[in-house]
Design a protein around this motif. Sequence first.
Motif, PDB file in Angstrom:
ATOM      1  N   GLU A 122       0.808  -1.225   0.000  1.00  0.00           N
ATOM      2  CA  GLU A 122       0.000   0.000   0.000  1.00  0.00           C
ATOM      3  C   GLU A 122       0.841   1.276   0.000  1.00  0.00           C
ATOM      4  OE1 GLU A 122      -3.033  -0.725  -0.505  1.00  0.00           O
ATOM      5  OE2 GLU A 122      -2.798  -2.825   0.016  1.00  0.00           O
ATOM      6  N   SER A 123       2.066   1.175  -0.425  1.00  0.00           N
ATOM      7  CA  SER A 123       2.897   2.385  -0.396  1.00  0.00           C
ATOM      8  C   SER A 123       3.058   2.981  -1.795  1.00  0.00           C
ATOM      9  CB  SER A 123       4.271   2.064   0.180  1.00  0.00           C
ATOM     10  OG  SER A 123       4.977   1.260  -0.739  1.00  0.00           O
ATOM     11  N   GLU A 124       2.282   2.475  -2.732  1.00  0.00           N
ATOM     12  CA  GLU A 124       2.552   2.869  -4.114  1.00  0.00           C
ATOM     13  C   GLU A 124       1.452   3.719  -4.721  1.00  0.00           C
ATOM     14  OE1 GLU A 124       3.962  -0.266  -6.667  1.00  0.00           O
ATOM     15  OE2 GLU A 124       4.396  -1.450  -4.904  1.00  0.00           O
ATOM     16  N   ALA A 125       0.785   4.500  -3.904  1.00  0.00           N
ATOM     17  CA  ALA A 125      -0.327   5.301  -4.414  1.00  0.00           C
ATOM     18  C   ALA A 125       0.098   6.129  -5.622  1.00  0.00           C
ATOM     19  CB  ALA A 125      -0.868   6.195  -3.318  1.00  0.00           C
ATOM     20  N   ASP A 126       1.313   6.646  -5.578  1.00  0.00           N
ATOM     21  CA  ASP A 126       1.793   7.440  -6.694  1.00  0.00           C
ATOM     22  C   ASP A 126       2.902   6.716  -7.436  1.00  0.00           C
ATOM     23  OD1 ASP A 126       1.287  10.379  -4.767  1.00  0.00           O
ATOM     24  OD2 ASP A 126       0.060   9.605  -6.394  1.00  0.00           O
ATOM     25  N   GLY A 127       2.847   5.421  -7.418  1.00  0.00           N
ATOM     26  CA  GLY A 127       3.840   4.646  -8.134  1.00  0.00           C
ATOM     27  C   GLY A 127       5.099   4.421  -7.331  1.00  0.00           C
ATOM     28  N   GLY A 128       5.132   4.868  -6.079  1.00  0.00           N
ATOM     29  CA  GLY A 128       6.291   4.639  -5.240  1.00  0.00           C
ATOM     30  C   GLY A 128       7.451   5.564  -5.570  1.00  0.00           C
ATOM     31  N   PHE A 129       7.229   6.540  -6.435  1.00  0.00           N
ATOM     32  CA  PHE A 129       8.284   7.471  -6.798  1.00  0.00           C
ATOM     33  C   PHE A 129       8.230   8.708  -5.922  1.00  0.00           C
ATOM     34  CE2 PHE A 129       9.055   6.132 -11.470  1.00  0.00           C
ATOM     35  CZ  PHE A 129       9.899   5.137 -11.022  1.00  0.00           C
ATOM     36  N   PRO A 130       9.367   9.344  -5.717  1.00  0.00           N
ATOM     37  CA  PRO A 130       9.363  10.568  -4.928  1.00  0.00           C
ATOM     38  C   PRO A 130       8.551  11.662  -5.629  1.00  0.00           C
ATOM     39  CG  PRO A 130      11.539  10.159  -5.881  1.00  0.00           C
ATOM     40  CD  PRO A 130      10.689   8.976  -6.201  1.00  0.00           C
TER      41      PRO A 130
ATOM     42  N   ALA B  27      -2.351   2.734 -15.491  1.00  0.00           N
ATOM     43  CA  ALA B  27      -1.269   2.036 -14.786  1.00  0.00           C
ATOM     44  C   ALA B  27      -1.765   1.153 -13.632  1.00  0.00           C
ATOM     45  CB  ALA B  27      -0.216   3.034 -14.286  1.00  0.00           C
ATOM     46  N   PRO B  28      -2.840   1.552 -12.910  1.00  0.00           N
ATOM     47  CA  PRO B  28      -3.309   0.673 -11.827  1.00  0.00           C
ATOM     48  C   PRO B  28      -3.639  -0.749 -12.290  1.00  0.00           C
ATOM     49  CG  PRO B  28      -4.277   2.836 -11.567  1.00  0.00           C
ATOM     50  CD  PRO B  28      -3.539   2.850 -12.886  1.00  0.00           C
ATOM     51  N   LYS B  29      -4.123  -0.889 -13.540  1.00  0.00           N
ATOM     52  CA  LYS B  29      -4.417  -2.230 -14.081  1.00  0.00           C
ATOM     53  C   LYS B  29      -3.153  -3.070 -14.150  1.00  0.00           C
ATOM     54  CE  LYS B  29      -7.658  -1.501 -17.743  1.00  0.00           C
ATOM     55  NZ  LYS B  29      -7.929  -1.800 -19.156  1.00  0.00           N
ATOM     56  N   LEU B  30      -2.091  -2.446 -14.650  1.00  0.00           N
ATOM     57  CA  LEU B  30      -0.815  -3.162 -14.744  1.00  0.00           C
ATOM     58  C   LEU B  30      -0.296  -3.496 -13.349  1.00  0.00           C
ATOM     59  CD1 LEU B  30       1.621  -4.217 -16.371  1.00  0.00           C
ATOM     60  CD2 LEU B  30       2.550  -1.901 -16.344  1.00  0.00           C
ATOM     61  N   ARG B  31      -0.450  -2.551 -12.406  1.00  0.00           N
ATOM     62  CA  ARG B  31       0.005  -2.795 -11.034  1.00  0.00           C
ATOM     63  C   ARG B  31      -0.720  -4.002 -10.445  1.00  0.00           C
ATOM     64  NH1 ARG B  31       0.734   2.128  -8.521  1.00  0.00           N
ATOM     65  NH2 ARG B  31      -1.483   2.485  -8.552  1.00  0.00           N
ATOM     66  N   GLU B  32      -2.048  -4.045 -10.640  1.00  0.00           N
ATOM     67  CA  GLU B  32      -2.823  -5.173 -10.113  1.00  0.00           C
ATOM     68  C   GLU B  32      -2.356  -6.493 -10.718  1.00  0.00           C
ATOM     69  OE1 GLU B  32      -7.027  -4.513 -10.600  1.00  0.00           O
ATOM     70  OE2 GLU B  32      -6.815  -2.546  -9.641  1.00  0.00           O
ATOM     71  N   GLN B  33      -2.099  -6.462 -12.031  1.00  0.00           N
ATOM     72  CA  GLN B  33      -1.643  -7.671 -12.704  1.00  0.00           C
ATOM     73  C   GLN B  33      -0.329  -8.173 -12.113  1.00  0.00           C
ATOM     74  OE1 GLN B  33      -2.606  -9.543 -16.208  1.00  0.00           O
ATOM     75  NE2 GLN B  33      -1.786 -10.667 -14.466  1.00  0.00           N
ATOM     76  N   LEU B  34       0.602  -7.243 -11.901  1.00  0.00           N
ATOM     77  CA  LEU B  34       1.910  -7.642 -11.355  1.00  0.00           C
ATOM     78  C   LEU B  34       1.767  -8.150  -9.921  1.00  0.00           C
ATOM     79  CD1 LEU B  34       4.212  -4.799 -12.776  1.00  0.00           C
ATOM     80  CD2 LEU B  34       3.890  -7.109 -13.675  1.00  0.00           C
ATOM     81  N   ILE B  35       0.930  -7.468  -9.144  1.00  0.00           N
ATOM     82  CA  ILE B  35       0.711  -7.892  -7.751  1.00  0.00           C
ATOM     83  C   ILE B  35       0.093  -9.291  -7.728  1.00  0.00           C
ATOM     84  CG2 ILE B  35      -0.683  -7.455  -5.675  1.00  0.00           C
ATOM     85  CD1 ILE B  35      -0.236  -4.448  -6.186  1.00  0.00           C
ATOM     86  N   ASP B  36      -0.909  -9.515  -8.605  1.00  0.00           N
ATOM     87  CA  ASP B  36      -1.558 -10.830  -8.668  1.00  0.00           C
ATOM     88  C   ASP B  36      -0.550 -11.926  -9.010  1.00  0.00           C
ATOM     89  OD1 ASP B  36      -3.937  -9.730  -8.041  1.00  0.00           O
ATOM     90  OD2 ASP B  36      -4.825  -9.870 -10.052  1.00  0.00           O
ATOM     91  N   SER B  57       5.449   8.475 -16.057  1.00  0.00           N
ATOM     92  CA  SER B  57       6.188   8.161 -14.829  1.00  0.00           C
ATOM     93  C   SER B  57       5.382   7.249 -13.905  1.00  0.00           C
ATOM     94  CB  SER B  57       6.599   9.439 -14.088  1.00  0.00           C
ATOM     95  OG  SER B  57       5.466  10.141 -13.630  1.00  0.00           O
ATOM     96  N   THR B  58       4.059   7.314 -13.993  1.00  0.00           N
ATOM     97  CA  THR B  58       3.249   6.398 -13.186  1.00  0.00           C
ATOM     98  C   THR B  58       3.515   4.957 -13.626  1.00  0.00           C
ATOM     99  OG1 THR B  58       1.561   8.102 -13.408  1.00  0.00           O
ATOM    100  CG2 THR B  58       0.965   6.128 -12.182  1.00  0.00           C
ATOM    101  N   GLY B  59       3.586   4.764 -14.942  1.00  0.00           N
ATOM    102  CA  GLY B  59       3.889   3.439 -15.474  1.00  0.00           C
ATOM    103  C   GLY B  59       5.266   2.967 -15.045  1.00  0.00           C
ATOM    104  N   LEU B  60       6.234   3.884 -15.062  1.00  0.00           N
ATOM    105  CA  LEU B  60       7.579   3.529 -14.584  1.00  0.00           C
ATOM    106  C   LEU B  60       7.510   3.100 -13.125  1.00  0.00           C
ATOM    107  CD1 LEU B  60       9.746   6.450 -16.039  1.00  0.00           C
ATOM    108  CD2 LEU B  60       9.750   4.079 -16.806  1.00  0.00           C
TER     109      LEU B  60
END
Lengths: 175, 113
Positions: A122-130, B27-36, B57-60
């Motif tokens: 749950e720390s990645e709300a903004d992608g975990g970037f600064p 990007a949240p879709k990709l994040r969920e996929q990776l987490i799953d 940058s969100t995707g990164l």
Amino acid sequence: MPTVELRFAALNGHVRTARMIATAVSRCAGVPAGAADEIKLAVTEACARAVRVNRRHAPQSPVHVALTETPDSFTITVADRGQSGDEVAPGPDGGLVTASTLLDLEPDSAAPPWWSEPAEEESEADGGFPPGLGLALIEGLVDEVQISRGADGVGTIVAMTWHTGPAVAPSDSIL
Amino acid sequence: MDLSLTTRQEGNHTVVVVGGEIDVYTAPKLREQLIDLVSGGSYHLVVDMEGVEFLDSTGLGVLVGGLKRVRAHDGSLHLVCTQERILKIFRITGLTKVFPIHSSVEDALAAHE
């Protein structure tokens, strides 16, 4: 006077709308084709940042985008309604830091790099970037960046300018 | 264009094929996929980005988040990308030092043998 102006509710889904409009307008403005990718990414980062800032401080306020064409330049300004300095990481010279500095990827950095830390749930709300990474990326994409306060003292205006005059060398970016 | 995601198994690697636009909205879709995938025990991932038209940058951040998660299990995350406009973003951010980037899925799989 701006060529095109856009106001959108502070929602992530509208960032894509702003990106598409900016791309279309830049094409009309004669921005070199090679700069199209830079414009798409820069306007996306600026709008995504403004959405985050507004949602935090002024969720009812829209993000304001102005696209302005002059004979030798194309400028995109993105204005939020947050507090001054939100998500702006100043560099040592008062300008913006570069993305790789912000991410602590410089080779001589003594501290363990930020990305080697184990993932925290749950720390990645903004992608975990600064915070500030969006602007740092913009710094690497745009001919000129200016960060200023809003005219009424509220919010931040990010102004990004590309040169379109005849002296501009063609970019080697692949489209 | 929206984000598309498909996954397939190649030996002990899971290949995630990403297409379309990865931005703050998708990007949240990709994040969920990776987490799953990581939750399901897939710790060796290859993310094929050849069909990606846009990355922000969100995707990164999501890719870095995925890297952190697999590393927590001694896993790996390799990228496949030959598109200059996408590679440029990894270069600007210095993330070329963080991700192994390959020119094909085959190369990515071979690099890990």
